[in-house]
Design a protein around this motif. Structure first.
Motif, PDB file in Angstrom:
ATOM      1  N   ASP A 237      -2.653   8.966 -11.336  1.00  0.00           N
ATOM      2  CA  ASP A 237      -2.117  10.243 -11.603  1.00  0.00           C
ATOM      3  C   ASP A 237      -1.728  10.236 -13.385  1.00  0.00           C
ATOM      4  N   GLY A 238      -1.929   9.130 -14.008  1.00  0.00           N
ATOM      5  CA  GLY A 238      -1.964   9.221 -15.528  1.00  0.00           C
ATOM      6  C   GLY A 238      -0.571   9.473 -16.242  1.00  0.00           C
ATOM      7  N   LEU A 239       0.233   9.325 -15.178  1.00  0.00           N
ATOM      8  CA  LEU A 239       1.670   9.301 -15.971  1.00  0.00           C
ATOM      9  C   LEU A 239       2.326   8.194 -16.108  1.00  0.00           C
ATOM     10  N   SER A 240       1.569   7.010 -15.671  1.00  0.00           N
ATOM     11  CA  SER A 240       2.463   5.602 -15.946  1.00  0.00           C
ATOM     12  C   SER A 240       1.275   4.760 -16.493  1.00  0.00           C
ATOM     13  N   TRP A 241       1.936   4.018 -17.593  1.00  0.00           N
ATOM     14  CA  TRP A 241       1.025   3.146 -18.371  1.00  0.00           C
ATOM     15  C   TRP A 241       1.807   1.751 -18.323  1.00  0.00           C
ATOM     16  N   THR A 242       1.126   0.893 -17.974  1.00  0.00           N
ATOM     17  CA  THR A 242       1.775  -0.700 -17.993  1.00  0.00           C
ATOM     18  C   THR A 242       1.101  -1.655 -18.716  1.00  0.00           C
ATOM     19  N   PHE A 243       1.887  -2.172 -19.695  1.00  0.00           N
ATOM     20  CA  PHE A 243       1.248  -2.992 -20.738  1.00  0.00           C
ATOM     21  C   PHE A 243       1.662  -4.515 -20.509  1.00  0.00           C
ATOM     22  N   GLN A 244       0.744  -5.346 -20.710  1.00  0.00           N
ATOM     23  CA  GLN A 244       1.203  -6.699 -20.563  1.00  0.00           C
ATOM     24  C   GLN A 244       1.253  -7.531 -21.937  1.00  0.00           C
ATOM     25  N   LEU A 245       2.274  -7.933 -22.224  1.00  0.00           N
ATOM     26  CA  LEU A 245       2.348  -8.721 -23.690  1.00  0.00           C
ATOM     27  C   LEU A 245       1.883  -9.891 -23.646  1.00  0.00           C
ATOM     28  N   ARG A 246       1.487 -10.179 -24.902  1.00  0.00           N
ATOM     29  CA  ARG A 246       0.807 -11.807 -25.328  1.00  0.00           C
ATOM     30  C   ARG A 246       2.288 -12.478 -25.107  1.00  0.00           C
ATOM     31  N   ARG A 247       1.948 -13.822 -24.942  1.00  0.00           N
ATOM     32  CA  ARG A 247       2.926 -14.523 -24.636  1.00  0.00           C
ATOM     33  C   ARG A 247       2.944 -15.640 -25.710  1.00  0.00           C
ATOM     34  N   ASP A 248       2.109 -15.401 -26.892  1.00  0.00           N
ATOM     35  CA  ASP A 248       2.118 -16.431 -27.819  1.00  0.00           C
ATOM     36  C   ASP A 248       2.596 -15.653 -29.457  1.00  0.00           C
ATOM     37  N   VAL A 249       3.401 -14.556 -29.162  1.00  0.00           N
ATOM     38  CA  VAL A 249       3.884 -13.905 -30.268  1.00  0.00           C
ATOM     39  C   VAL A 249       5.443 -14.289 -30.801  1.00  0.00           C
ATOM     40  N   THR A 250       5.671 -14.315 -31.614  1.00  0.00           N
ATOM     41  CA  THR A 250       7.199 -14.651 -32.257  1.00  0.00           C
ATOM     42  C   THR A 250       7.435 -13.673 -33.342  1.00  0.00           C
ATOM     43  N   PHE A 251       8.635 -13.661 -33.421  1.00  0.00           N
ATOM     44  CA  PHE A 251       8.952 -12.723 -34.762  1.00  0.00           C
ATOM     45  C   PHE A 251       8.920 -13.791 -36.137  1.00  0.00           C
ATOM     46  N   ASN A 252       9.030 -13.499 -37.114  1.00  0.00           N
ATOM     47  CA  ASN A 252       8.985 -14.019 -38.255  1.00  0.00           C
ATOM     48  C   ASN A 252      10.147 -15.001 -38.330  1.00  0.00           C
ATOM     49  N   ASP A 253      11.401 -14.928 -37.492  1.00  0.00           N
ATOM     50  CA  ASP A 253      12.506 -15.765 -37.491  1.00  0.00           C
ATOM     51  C   ASP A 253      12.476 -16.929 -36.328  1.00  0.00           C
ATOM     52  N   GLY A 254      11.157 -16.860 -35.676  1.00  0.00           N
ATOM     53  CA  GLY A 254      10.936 -17.757 -34.853  1.00  0.00           C
ATOM     54  C   GLY A 254      11.433 -17.437 -33.286  1.00  0.00           C
ATOM     55  N   THR A 255      11.884 -16.182 -33.127  1.00  0.00           N
ATOM     56  CA  THR A 255      12.274 -15.748 -31.759  1.00  0.00           C
ATOM     57  C   THR A 255      11.184 -15.077 -31.026  1.00  0.00           C
ATOM     58  N   PRO A 256      10.894 -15.652 -29.793  1.00  0.00           N
ATOM     59  CA  PRO A 256       9.559 -14.996 -29.041  1.00  0.00           C
ATOM     60  C   PRO A 256       9.972 -13.361 -28.668  1.00  0.00           C
TER      61      PRO A 256
END
Length: 593
Positions: free
Chosen positions: A106-125
């Motif tokens: 129906d075009g109303l729902s969008w599901t996103f799969q995140l990368r699993r290798d990304v951390t913030f610059n303070d080391g937190t995933p």
């Protein structure tokens, strides 16, 4: 999102998908053109070195959520990332922090799969909780104590992602999956989710205290600014420089498996005058320079071989120069501006008279030195899927301008050469623009002279950029501003400007209800356009918006520039693209040879 620009020389070009119209004005050939996707073959580079550039004005903050000006986003765009980004050669949306997504039938729902290798610059995933937090708590401020009260801090993304008064529902499916459910069909959800993602663990306390609007101020420590981008804040020395350093935890890798970026630093020298920017490049202090006019071309073009740099020519800019007037009746009631001036400025005949009085070809000849184009309205020159043909700039016609003013009852009643209204008020006002931007300063002076020819008494006052922005969207104590916006290829990213409720609806922002019938129709066109999945029908809706802007002149468009940039030849992996991504779209891959 369209942003207020400190200086308009974005290093980008027209989309390959849309050719420059045959009837368009032309600019002289002065530099090397862009390449195609087939030419994009980055090599494994070497680490170290820096790229030095300069910028007009100080950063207003380092907060990507509240930012509405390029003096902030120049840095936050390199520190933070969204779920998607645009392909630098096609303009299509491609994965970034999300590795893939799917849409419901129906075009109303969008599901996103995140990368699993990304951390913030303070080391937190990075997890789905950070995405949900960014949208629900930062963009929409859904955790405010009283939901009957307005959100506690400004956010242009909120303006652009509110549809018929309803927001997008964002929820976590699992640790690496996020679902966006829209209140209506939205044509560009994959573009909307390119907004920066911030870490919940770092900024939740500011939301709880209601102080997030002031978080990540210009005086922040580097450890206060936490994102997933290729660079981190290294140093900000007020009045001198901003240094972005390599993020050692950046998730992207080159073909050999090395963690990017290659450069140790991106250095931005804070410069008060655009002429000094040219001098800095000529003296070898900076590595890149966006040329502003044919005068700069004449100064630099003969020196390319001797000084080891190249000029790149990248087509008409998506950014714009324009004049706008304060029509804010609420500001008049608050004593910020005389009501009679708001009455003048709110009359379409007044704005049209100003447009006819301005000699745009003279601006191109004398200010841009032929390196630019007259601009009639938004989306009428730079190429792309929503460019609108058939609009011509108003000709220089002082007689027509005077006739329109006479219809309003604005005449020279005492023979002093200045027109007055029926109450005897002289038509006198001040044009503000940002100090140090010589192009805008020169344009303001030329426009002042043009308007004096039709009996207006016009002064100019040039202000520091962030002070100018505050006058426009905080204090509302201004009369006329010569300004610029970044532009783009997708009209909806201008919703924060064109919707009557938008914070960048400059002539009267944050309206509770549209002040005029034409503003109401623009609101409707944007509401309908974002829901229309058929591109041809979307283009027709946005054409109606462009026609209204052309007829009503809330922004009196002046010119746009031909983008030409100079870059030292010492850098590798330079692939200027045929989209607004431009010359340095792949900064994480650029290296010193």
């Amino acid at each position: 999102m369209q942003r207020i620009t400190t200086i308009v020389f974005a290093i980008a070009t027209a989309l390959a998908a849309g050719a420059i119209p045959a009837a368009a004005q032309s600019a002289p050939k002065v530099g090397v053109g862009f390449v195609t996707a087939a030419d994009y073959r980055p090599v494994v580079g070497k680490f170290g070195g820096r790229l030095v550039r300069d910028t007009l004005g100080e950063p207003k903050s380092f907060n990507p959520i509240t930012a509405g000006e390029t003096s902030t986003t120049e840095y936050t765009d390199r520190i933070f990332q969204g779920l998607t980004t645009s392909d630098p050669f096609t303009g299509e949306m491609i994965p970034l922090l999300a590795e893939k997504w799917q849409t419901s039938d129906d075009g109303l729902s969008w599901t996103f799969q995140l990368r699993r290798d990304v951390t913030f610059n303070d080391g937190t995933p990075l997890t789905a909780a950070d995405v949900v937090f960014t949208w629900n708590d930062l963009i929409y401020d859904l955790s405010r104590p009283d939901m009957n009260q307005p959100a506690r801090w400004p956010c242009s993304t909120r303006d652009a992602t509110t549809f018929e008064g309803k927001i997008i529902k964002v929820e976590q499916v699992d640790d690496h999956t996020v679902r966006f459910t829209t209140p209506v069909k939205i044509a560009i959800v994959d573009e909307l989710v390119a907004t920066p993602i911030l870490p919940r663990h770092k900024y939740a306390e500011f939301v709880k205290a209601g102080t997030f609007g002031g978080a990540m101020g210009a005086d922040s420590r580097p450890e206060d600014i936490v994102g997933t981008g290729p660079f981190v804040l290294g140093e900000y020395a007020r009045g001198a420089k901003v240094v972005l350093k390599r993020n050692p935890r950046f998730w992207k890798k080159d073909a050999a498996g090395n963690s990017l970026p290659y450069l140790d630093e991106m250095v931005f020298l804070v410069t008060r005058d655009a002429n000094i920017m040219l001098l800095n490049f000529q003296q070898g202090i900076t590595d890149v320079f966006g040329l502003r006019s044919g005068k700069d071309v004449a100064a630099l073009r003969p020196r390319q071989q001797a000084d080891n740099f190249t000029l790149y020519q990248l087509g008409p800019d998506y950014g714009t120069f324009f004049v706008t007037f304060n029509m804010n009746k609420d500001a008049a009631k608050a004593g910020k501006i005389p009501q009679y001036k708001v009455d003048w400025f709110g009359d379409t005949r007044f704005r049209k008279a100003v447009s006819y009085a301005i000699d745009r070809p003279a601006l191109i000849r004398n200010v841009l030195r032929n390196l630019g184009y007259s601009l009639p309205a938004p989306f009428t020159l730079a190429a792309g899927p929503y460019r609108q043909d058939g609009f011509a700039p108003h000709p220089h016609d002082p007689a027509k301008a005077r006739a329109l003013l006479a219809e309003m009852g604005l005449k020279d009643r005492d023979g002093d050469g200045i027109i007055e209204d029926e109450q005897g008020h002289k038509v006198s006002f001040t044009i503000n623009t940002n100090a140090g931007n010589n192009i805008r300063e020169d344009m303001a002076d030329f426009i002042r002279k043009d308007l004096s020819e039709i009996g207006m008494e016009v002064n100019t006052l040039f202000l520091e950029f962030n002070l100018l922005v505050d006058k426009m969207d905080v204090n509302f104590d201004w009369e006329c501003i010569l300004m610029g916006l970044t532009g783009g290829t997708e009209p909806h990213w201008g919703a924060n400007v064109w919707k009557s409720s938008g914070r960048l609806h400059m002539w009267w922002p944050n309206q509770l209800t549209p002040a005029t019938a034409w503003e109401k129709r623009i609101d409707e066109a944007f509401a309908q356009g974002i829901q229309e999945l058929d591109k041809a029908k979307r283009k027709a809706l946005y054409r109606e918006w462009v026609q209204i802007v052309y007829d009503q002149q809330p922004f009196i468009y002046l010119t746009t520039t031909e983008r030409v940039a100079a870059l030292r030849n010492k850098f590798g992996n330079i692939f200027p693209s045929a989209t607004p991504s431009g010359l340095l779209h792949n900064e994480e891959e650029i290296f010193v040879k």
